[in-house]
Enzyme design. Structure first.
Site, short mmCIF file in Angstrom:
data_model
loop_
_atom_site.label_atom_id
_atom_site.label_comp_id
_atom_site.label_asym_id
_atom_site.label_seq_id
_atom_site.Cartn_x
_atom_site.Cartn_y
_atom_site.Cartn_z
N SER A 6 0.91 -1.06 0.11
CA SER A 6 0.02 0.03 -0.05
C SER A 6 0.90 1.26 0.03
CB SER A 6 -1.00 -0.03 1.17
OG SER A 6 -1.82 0.76 1.11
N GLY A 57 -3.20 -0.42 -3.52
CA GLY A 57 -2.01 -0.19 -3.39
C GLY A 57 -1.31 1.16 -3.96
N ARG A 117 -7.26 3.53 -0.91
CA ARG A 117 -6.48 4.91 -0.52
C ARG A 117 -6.77 5.79 -1.79
NH1 ARG A 117 -2.50 5.12 3.20
NH2 ARG A 117 -1.85 2.99 2.62
N TYR A 175 -8.36 5.14 5.70
CA TYR A 175 -7.80 4.63 7.09
C TYR A 175 -7.83 5.51 8.25
CZ TYR A 175 -6.81 1.36 3.38
OH TYR A 175 -6.63 0.56 2.33
N GLU A 230 -8.13 -3.04 -6.87
CA GLU A 230 -8.78 -2.84 -5.68
C GLU A 230 -8.61 -1.80 -4.90
OE1 GLU A 230 -9.51 -7.75 -4.50
OE2 GLU A 230 -7.77 -6.52 -3.66
N CYS A 247 -4.59 10.51 26.54
CA CYS A 247 -3.64 10.67 27.59
C CYS A 247 -2.33 9.74 27.06
CB CYS A 247 -4.25 10.16 28.85
SG CYS A 247 -5.22 8.80 28.67
N GLU A 248 -1.74 10.04 25.90
CA GLU A 248 -0.53 9.60 25.80
C GLU A 248 0.20 10.29 25.01
OE1 GLU A 248 -0.11 5.70 23.28
OE2 GLU A 248 -1.94 5.59 24.31
N ARG A 286 -2.87 6.82 12.19
CA ARG A 286 -1.74 6.58 11.36
C ARG A 286 -0.59 7.19 11.53
NH1 ARG A 286 -1.49 7.55 6.75
NH2 ARG A 286 -0.86 5.69 5.68
N1 LLP Z 1 -6.78 -5.04 -1.57
C1 LLP Z 1 -6.35 -5.85 -0.54
C2 LLP Z 1 -6.18 -7.33 -0.51
C3 LLP Z 1 -5.71 -5.15 0.41
O1 LLP Z 1 -5.24 -5.94 1.44
C4 LLP Z 1 -5.72 -3.66 0.29
C5 LLP Z 1 -5.31 -2.93 1.73
C6 LLP Z 1 -6.47 -2.88 -0.56
C7 LLP Z 1 -6.88 -3.74 -1.73
C8 LLP Z 1 -6.22 -1.57 -0.39
O2 LLP Z 1 -5.25 -0.83 -0.65
P1 LLP Z 1 -4.92 0.68 -0.99
O3 LLP Z 1 -5.37 0.74 -2.33
O4 LLP Z 1 -6.06 1.14 -0.09
O5 LLP Z 1 -3.53 1.00 -0.59
N2 LLP Z 1 -3.95 0.81 7.23
C9 LLP Z 1 -2.89 1.15 6.38
C10 LLP Z 1 -3.28 0.23 5.13
C11 LLP Z 1 -3.55 -1.12 4.90
C12 LLP Z 1 -3.96 -1.58 3.68
C13 LLP Z 1 -4.17 -3.08 3.83
N3 LLP Z 1 -4.55 -3.69 2.69
C14 LLP Z 1 -2.66 2.66 6.20
O6 LLP Z 1 -3.20 3.31 6.78
O7 LLP Z 1 -1.85 2.99 5.49
#
Ligand code: LLP
Length: 486
Positions: free
Chosen positions: A245, A283, A329, A437, A326, A407-408, A376
């Protein structure tokens, strides 16, 4: 203004300013503009008005911006993999983990995206919001029977479009449930391509030593394919890879595409089964502050993947697969901002080694949210930026840290940003690029209520997710005397 500030030397700093919407449009919802009176406006609504009529903190979603981004993903994938060019079609599935609500499901599906889900909650929401089951995917490295059951029973038993098998054991689990429901499950296999890409080790998922997917080269993939072939209630539709990602550039995606094509060719040779589809996951990265480069465009990524798939398939002598992605972000992050009210402002006196830009002091600006609405920065060291939303100021700039009310001490929203020295209690601070996120990883730490999400467009604003109330939180505790019960 505090005494400490007054006594500070206001030499110009190595600037860490938040870019204005016209300077870095990629950091802001497209309708954002600074009015002549200095107030920031999104969707034709002043942030001062939103703060007054609704609440702070709040996430603010520019609905037209989200629509545009969804439309771009869906249409670029359809066009780059257009059957008219001899390809086999392309799709974009919005990764709901970035932020999901019924309004978002309806918005992105209307523009042509499918929905990618990763839990019973996301799946149920997508279905109840009316997404076409055949355009929903389900991920998970440890799927519950209830998740698989719900996926297979959707659409009056037709089932969702694809379940991504993540381990050898899952084949028998899905076969058992599909047999009981007398249905055929459409499955794809998530493979580890060995590629490591992305912003942080916790969010890089394509390499070997992590929990997702099946090994491509250690016999696991063949074992899964053989097991699926032997399962009368499973239909193998393709291969999947998510390499990480917050990725810039196209190389990680094109490498993954070539690897999936090679694996598809291998499965065709060894199992005599052509695979109609490959999915390259999400990603694509976004910029979070003026320090980040302008991200790679959706068109550039899709075009590079199309070229890689085309040349690989031609070399390997296999038919073109349908290609999907997919993106989470890149679909929603820049479409939203977080708006906070400034409370306590203080200066910390630092030692000699504090660095030139700090000049012995760090300004701490506390706002009415924190790590519960944006984990994040604390979790990944993510770097955001912030600017005043209610006015502009010609006061000298001070290197500031925007912190929350938890409180941190790790409760940081913006690690470093230059803000006017007269920033004070009552001002509104806006943090851009919080659409992905942020809300979806929000918590109730310290029993803070989650902020709501305001949808704005054409001068109108409404909650698309209402803010949580204390009563919402207490409702889960059977030992609490609820209102009216005392
Ligand atoms: N497809 C699958 C199988 C995934 O595991 C993910 C993200 C996506 C698509 C979407 O990825 P994106 O286009 O959003 O990068 N919490 C972390 C990001 C974790 C992503 C997990 N999987 C953050 O805040 O950066």
């Amino acid at each position: 203004m505090s005494e400490t500030t007054e006594s500070m030397d206001h030499r110009p700093l190595g600037e860490l300013l938040c870019p204005e919407p016209d300077e870095r449009p990629d950091l802001w919802p497209w309708s954002t503009r600074r009015r002549e009176d200095g107030v920031l406006e999104i969707g034709g609504v002043a942030l001062t008005q939103l703060a007054r009529d609704f609440a702070t903190p709040a996430f603010i979603l520019d609905r037209a911006d989200l629509r545009g981004r969804a439309r771009v993903w869906a249409s670029v994938m359809a066009e780059e993999f257009w059957e008219g060019y001899g390809m086999a079609g392309g799709d974009a599935f919005y990764a709901g983990k970035a932020f999901l609500s019924s309004d978002v499901v309806r918005t992105v599906t209307k523009e042509g995206m499918g929905i990618d889900t990763a839990s019973l909650g996301e799946l149920t929401l997508a279905l109840r919001a009316g997404a076409d089951p055949s355009r929903i995917g389900l991920h998970g490295n440890n799927k519950l029977d209830s998740e698989i059951e719900s996926a297979l029973s959707a659409g009056n038993g037709v089932g969702i479009g694809r379940i991504f098998i993540d381990s050898v054991g899952e084949v028998a689990q899905i076969e058992r449930i599909a047999a009981r429901l007398a249905t055929k499950a459409k499955v794809m296999i998530r493979v580890k391509t060995g590629i490591h890409a992305g912003g942080n080790a916790y969010i890089s998922t394509g390499h070997e030593d992590q929990k997702f997917g099946v090994g491509a080269y250690d016999g696991q993939l063949d074992e899964v394919v053989a097991a699926i072939e032997a399962s009368p209630h499973l239909k193998l539709c393709g291969l999947h890879s998510h390499v990480g990602s917050q990725i810039f550039g196209t190389a990680a995606f094109t490498q993954a595409a070539r690897i999936l094509c090679a694996l598809a060719a291998h499965i065709m040779t060894d199992f005599g089964r052509p695979l109609p589809e490959i999915d390259l996951g999400g990603g694509l990265g976004v910029a979070y502050s003026g320090d980040d480069p302008v991200p790679t465009s959706v068109l550039e990524v899709a075009r590079a993947i199309a070229a890689a798939v085309k040349s690989s398939c031609e070399e390997l002598g296999i038919p073109f697969p349908r290609v999907s992605v997919e993106p989470g972000r890149s679909t929603i992050a820049p479409a939203m901002v977080s708006c906070y009210r400034v409370g306590a402002v203080k200066d910390a006196t630092l030692g000699e080694d504090a660095g030139e830009a700090l000049r012995g002091h760090r300004r701490y600006i506390a706002v009415d949210g924190g790590m519960s609405d944006n984990i994040r920065p604390a979790l990944y060291g993510a770097r955001y930026t912030a600017t005043l939303a209610n006015r502009v100021s010609s006061a000298p700039l001070l290197r500031s840290r925007v912190v929350g009310k938890h409180c941190e001490s790790g409760d940081v929203i913006v690690w470093d940003v230059d803000l006017p020295a007269d920033t004070s209690s009552g001002d509104l601070l806006v943090v851009p690029v919080t659409g992905a996120y942020g809300y979806s990883m929000a918590s109730n730490y310290n029993m803070l209520t989650k902020p709501g999400v305001l949808g704005v467009e054409n001068g109108e604003a409404e909650w698309i997710m209402r803010p949580q109330s204390i009563d919402d939180l207490l409702a889960l505790d059977p030992g609490v005397h609820h209102r009216g019960e005392l």
